[in-house]
Design a protein around this motif. Sequence first.
Motif, PDB file in Angstrom:
ATOM      1  N   MET A 286      72.250  32.595 -21.771  1.00  0.00           N
ATOM      2  CA  MET A 286      72.431  34.086 -21.219  1.00  0.00           C
ATOM      3  C   MET A 286      73.331  33.884 -21.510  1.00  0.00           C
ATOM      4  O   MET A 286      73.670  34.656 -22.353  1.00  0.00           O
ATOM      5  CB  MET A 286      72.147  34.345 -19.619  1.00  0.00           C
ATOM      6  CG  MET A 286      70.761  34.157 -19.674  1.00  0.00           C
ATOM      7  SD  MET A 286      69.541  35.368 -20.343  1.00  0.00           S
ATOM      8  CE  MET A 286      70.810  36.843 -19.870  1.00  0.00           C
ATOM      9  N   GLY A 287      74.240  33.043 -21.255  1.00  0.00           N
ATOM     10  CA  GLY A 287      76.294  33.524 -22.518  1.00  0.00           C
ATOM     11  C   GLY A 287      75.700  33.904 -23.469  1.00  0.00           C
ATOM     12  O   GLY A 287      76.365  34.956 -24.890  1.00  0.00           O
ATOM     13  N   ALA A 288      74.924  32.698 -24.649  1.00  0.00           N
ATOM     14  CA  ALA A 288      74.914  32.962 -25.897  1.00  0.00           C
ATOM     15  C   ALA A 288      73.517  34.423 -26.107  1.00  0.00           C
ATOM     16  O   ALA A 288      74.515  35.172 -27.365  1.00  0.00           O
ATOM     17  CB  ALA A 288      73.814  31.661 -26.435  1.00  0.00           C
ATOM     18  N   VAL A 289      72.874  34.809 -25.740  1.00  0.00           N
ATOM     19  CA  VAL A 289      72.162  36.537 -25.963  1.00  0.00           C
ATOM     20  C   VAL A 289      72.930  37.115 -25.643  1.00  0.00           C
ATOM     21  O   VAL A 289      73.299  38.148 -26.677  1.00  0.00           O
ATOM     22  CB  VAL A 289      71.178  35.769 -24.811  1.00  0.00           C
ATOM     23  CG1 VAL A 289      70.737  37.478 -25.080  1.00  0.00           C
ATOM     24  CG2 VAL A 289      69.730  35.119 -25.179  1.00  0.00           C
ATOM     25  N   THR A 290      73.641  37.271 -24.522  1.00  0.00           N
ATOM     26  CA  THR A 290      74.815  38.124 -24.502  1.00  0.00           C
ATOM     27  C   THR A 290      76.009  38.385 -25.651  1.00  0.00           C
ATOM     28  O   THR A 290      76.130  39.482 -25.727  1.00  0.00           O
ATOM     29  CB  THR A 290      75.546  38.536 -22.849  1.00  0.00           C
ATOM     30  OG1 THR A 290      76.186  37.084 -22.859  1.00  0.00           O
ATOM     31  CG2 THR A 290      74.172  38.902 -22.382  1.00  0.00           C
ATOM     32  N   SER A 291      76.592  37.237 -25.624  1.00  0.00           N
ATOM     33  CA  SER A 291      77.379  37.693 -26.647  1.00  0.00           C
ATOM     34  C   SER A 291      76.976  38.160 -28.037  1.00  0.00           C
ATOM     35  O   SER A 291      77.767  38.546 -28.745  1.00  0.00           O
ATOM     36  CB  SER A 291      78.507  35.883 -26.918  1.00  0.00           C
ATOM     37  OG  SER A 291      77.684  34.797 -27.004  1.00  0.00           O
TER      38      SER A 291
ATOM     39  N   LEU B 255      75.684  45.184 -31.831  1.00  0.00           N
ATOM     40  CA  LEU B 255      76.119  46.581 -31.396  1.00  0.00           C
ATOM     41  C   LEU B 255      77.182  46.473 -31.841  1.00  0.00           C
ATOM     42  O   LEU B 255      77.378  48.114 -32.557  1.00  0.00           O
ATOM     43  CB  LEU B 255      75.545  46.320 -29.889  1.00  0.00           C
ATOM     44  CG  LEU B 255      74.424  46.721 -29.797  1.00  0.00           C
ATOM     45  CD1 LEU B 255      74.069  46.405 -27.924  1.00  0.00           C
ATOM     46  CD2 LEU B 255      73.014  47.549 -30.283  1.00  0.00           C
ATOM     47  N   LEU B 256      77.681  45.783 -31.891  1.00  0.00           N
ATOM     48  CA  LEU B 256      79.500  46.625 -32.214  1.00  0.00           C
ATOM     49  C   LEU B 256      79.663  46.651 -34.209  1.00  0.00           C
ATOM     50  O   LEU B 256      80.387  47.600 -34.240  1.00  0.00           O
ATOM     51  CB  LEU B 256      81.065  44.864 -31.820  1.00  0.00           C
ATOM     52  CG  LEU B 256      82.144  45.645 -32.192  1.00  0.00           C
ATOM     53  CD1 LEU B 256      82.214  46.849 -31.883  1.00  0.00           C
ATOM     54  CD2 LEU B 256      82.365  44.357 -31.701  1.00  0.00           C
ATOM     55  N   VAL B 257      79.360  45.438 -34.659  1.00  0.00           N
ATOM     56  CA  VAL B 257      78.660  45.506 -35.621  1.00  0.00           C
ATOM     57  C   VAL B 257      78.005  46.671 -36.548  1.00  0.00           C
ATOM     58  O   VAL B 257      78.603  47.759 -37.354  1.00  0.00           O
ATOM     59  CB  VAL B 257      78.666  44.352 -36.928  1.00  0.00           C
ATOM     60  CG1 VAL B 257      78.685  44.653 -38.447  1.00  0.00           C
ATOM     61  CG2 VAL B 257      80.534  43.185 -36.212  1.00  0.00           C
ATOM     62  N   TYR B 258      76.760  47.000 -35.574  1.00  0.00           N
ATOM     63  CA  TYR B 258      75.455  48.157 -36.193  1.00  0.00           C
ATOM     64  C   TYR B 258      76.789  49.853 -36.202  1.00  0.00           C
ATOM     65  O   TYR B 258      76.342  50.575 -36.711  1.00  0.00           O
ATOM     66  CB  TYR B 258      74.628  47.950 -35.295  1.00  0.00           C
ATOM     67  CG  TYR B 258      73.753  48.764 -35.802  1.00  0.00           C
ATOM     68  CD1 TYR B 258      72.803  48.503 -36.644  1.00  0.00           C
ATOM     69  CD2 TYR B 258      73.150  49.680 -34.479  1.00  0.00           C
ATOM     70  CE1 TYR B 258      72.227  50.018 -37.018  1.00  0.00           C
ATOM     71  CE2 TYR B 258      72.235  51.167 -34.645  1.00  0.00           C
ATOM     72  CZ  TYR B 258      71.620  50.687 -36.306  1.00  0.00           C
ATOM     73  OH  TYR B 258      70.573  51.429 -36.293  1.00  0.00           O
TER      74      TYR B 258
ATOM     75  N   ALA C 276      77.956  47.674 -26.865  1.00  0.00           N
ATOM     76  CA  ALA C 276      78.559  46.420 -26.469  1.00  0.00           C
ATOM     77  C   ALA C 276      79.316  46.091 -26.175  1.00  0.00           C
ATOM     78  O   ALA C 276      79.777  44.866 -25.368  1.00  0.00           O
ATOM     79  CB  ALA C 276      79.667  46.299 -28.241  1.00  0.00           C
ATOM     80  N   VAL C 277      80.043  47.197 -25.369  1.00  0.00           N
ATOM     81  CA  VAL C 277      81.101  46.623 -24.337  1.00  0.00           C
ATOM     82  C   VAL C 277      80.499  46.121 -22.419  1.00  0.00           C
ATOM     83  O   VAL C 277      80.635  45.453 -22.314  1.00  0.00           O
ATOM     84  CB  VAL C 277      81.694  48.421 -23.896  1.00  0.00           C
ATOM     85  CG1 VAL C 277      82.929  48.319 -23.035  1.00  0.00           C
ATOM     86  CG2 VAL C 277      82.528  48.704 -25.255  1.00  0.00           C
TER      87      VAL C 277
END
Length: 512
Positions: free
Chosen positions: A218-223, A229-232, A254-255
Amino acid sequence: MSINAKVSPEEGVSGSSAGPPADGRRWWVLVVVSLAQFMVGLDATVVNVMTPTLQSTFGMSTTGLQWVMSIYVLLFGGLMLLGGRLTDVIGRRKVLLAGIALFTVGSLLAGIADSETQLLWARALQGIAAAGVSPAALSTVVTSFPDTKERTKAFGIWGSIIGIGAAFGTLLGGAIIDIGWRWAFYINVPIGVLLIVAALALIPGGAPSGPRPKSDVMGAVTSTAGLLLLVYGTVSTTTRGWDDAITVGSFVGAVVLLGLFLRIESRNAAPLVPLRLFRQRGVVAGGLGQLITAGIMLPCFFMLPLYMQSVLGYTPMETGLAYIPTTLAMIFFAPVISKLIPKVGPMALYVTGTLLLGALVVLMLNSATDAGYWSLMMPVTALLGIGLLCCLIPTPVVGTSQATEEDAGTTSALLNSATEIGSAFGLAVAATVIQSRTAHYIAQGQSPTEALNNALHSGFAVLFVWVGISLVVGVFGFRGMKPGVSPEPEAALAAASDGAPLDSKVSAITSR
């Protein structure tokens, strides 16, 4: 294995039952893992020179071209933390072999791609594979060279791999177009097979000892999703605007996801990124140094070929050859810089490298549409090579200077992840600025060549922000740091333990 336990020769480090390679083999191990890092680093920039060919082959838009690079570095950086965790859980050699095999398959699929979608999926597969290869390779270097002096020398070779891979990627990209762009991916197939054979023969195996904590999926998926999303959202500002619902939604998402990632890490019994690592000044300074340097590096490797081909009219082959000063500078100065680290300290070299990169930016701010190679491109490419070396070699030395045996893989992954995240975000910002300013100047009546040249000036101006932040990190973050020595013993002791008594903390440090 408890953090303060002594490590027997049979047990090794990072939970592996196999010890470090024998004296005569560890340098061959360094060659193998360096070539593996070279391969994955190469593919982060090899597509730069071939972008016009990809655009004509698949009819790709400018945004699509950016994603050929961005999807690779984002998945590379976003999943590298999970890859680093897996090296500590299931063993470095297993992760390294699986990553190389998957990367080889992804390279083959990229070479045979018949559409933009197939190419992007193949590049995504390469990025996922690289996220396992890089931390496994770097943690192998850390644990194969327990002696501080030898480790610094090994890092001198390792640190130059990132920059040389980027420079050689551009050179290879220019040469390969003459025989077909697909061969830039096909070439990884025989290299991958040879690396698998060499890793099986040279790198010790063995199952991890002690209990195996869960991998923080879950940590890998959310990060990773948060970074995507931040780059997009950054890219969307060009085509949709800052107030568009999709742009705003991307930033908000992203936030939320990155905030959720921090919450998961703070509560997880086996977090992807133990937040206690950020109490180590070496980790924070080294990570920021790698992130910022990469935020300067990849945009340079994106904008310089664009300037040379689309403004000066260089052919792809001429563009690749123009990077010879970069490659030569890295080859000749890498051993010099690695030897200087114990003498002058990481801070002096890092600040010097930042100033050299700043000089590069100044030269490109005054670039003309008819600039000569010897008057502009030769000094620019030479400054790029030396500047990157001065920054890239000291950062892993500082970043791993306080690493414990159990955190070797995670710390290594954190540093490499910072590199890829900085690359992706720096590229997204630069490409967004260039695209928007080019459209603005063309609307004002400028020719496409003049408009692009002026837009590139804006793109390089953005890098001044990164240069300024880099100077702050170098002066305040690297100050007092030495290879393998913590300038703050109390902080290092606290960071190296999980609430253990003080005598356990002392044992944790002295047993390294």
